[in-house]
Design a protein around this motif. Sequence first.
Motif: not given
Length: 304
Positions: A21, A47, A52, A55, A263, A265, A272, A275
Motif C-alpha cells: 500500500f 489495508v 496487506i 506500507i 505498492i 495507492g 482497495l 485491488n
Amino acid sequence: MGEIERRQLGRTGLSVTVLGFGAMDLGGPPAAGEISDAYAGRILNAVLDHGINFIDTAICYGTSEARIGQAISHRRNEFILATKCGCQPGKPMTAPHIHAAANIRAGIEHSLRTMRTDYLDIVQFHQSLDRGAWESDGALDELLKMKAEGKLRFIGVSGIFPNLIDQVDSGIFDVFQIPYSALQREHEGIIAKASANGAGIIIRGGVARGAPTDWNKRYYMMTGEEMSGRWDKARLDDLLNGMSRMEFMLRFAIAEPTLDTAIIGTKNVDHLGGNVTAVLQGPLPADVVEEAKRRLGAAGSKPV
C-alpha cells in the motif's frame, strides 16, 4: 477469501505481501486530494484487515505519516513500514531535498515520532541520487549510523535511470523502489539484475495510477498520451478476457518474478478491495504475459 501471496524482500528476509500500500494519497494537499483523518484511518485499518503487510510513505506526503501513527501504530506488529529520507520535515514534496547528514537524521527522527514507532523497517533515499550526492555530505554514513542505533533496519533508494545503474552496481542498498508496469517496462532488465544481486524489489506505478482514468496526468516521465498510445498500439484490450484494465495491469505486474511487492495507492475503500480481489486471482497466465510482452515490445514498452 484467500490470503495474499507473500514473497521475500531480497536479502532483507522480510516476508511481504505481493500487494503493498502506497500511502501518498492519504496525505492530503499538496501531495494528494482532500481526505479526512477519519476516512484515512478507515482505509489504513482496511489495508491491514485485508492482510496487506507492506506500507510505503514519505515525510513530504503531507499528513500521511501522522495518519499512520494515529490510526495503526497500535497494530505495528502487523506491517512492514517503509519511508523516505532527504525530504525536509514540514515541507511539501516540491521543496528541495537535502542530502546532508543533519537533514537525514532530522527526517528519520521526525518519522519515528510522527508514526509513533521505535524503528523503521526501511528508509529509502527519495531521489535517484548519484554516488556523489549520497557520499559528499554524509547522507549514507548517517543512514548507516542510524541503522547501527536500531532506528532503521534496511536502506534503499527510489531509483530510475540513469543513476539506478550505479546504485545497483554499488551493492550498498538492500532494496530498490522502481517504476514498472506493462506500459513502462524500461527498467525490467535492471530490476532483474538488482534482484539477482540479492536486493529487494518494490514496484511503484504498477497500474499507472488506475489505468486508464489518470492517463491524462504526467506520471513517472510518461504522458497520458504515451501510455494510451502504447496500450492501443499493443491491442491489449484483446487480451482482457473479461478483466478490467486495472486488473490486467496489476496481475501483469505481479507476474514479474523479480517483483517482491507492488505498492498501489488509493483513498477509496472500494478500490482497495478491488485491488485485493484482483491480486487474489494470481499473476496473469504465462502465455498471456508472453503475448502481452510481445505486443508491448512492438509498441515501445520494452526493457532498455
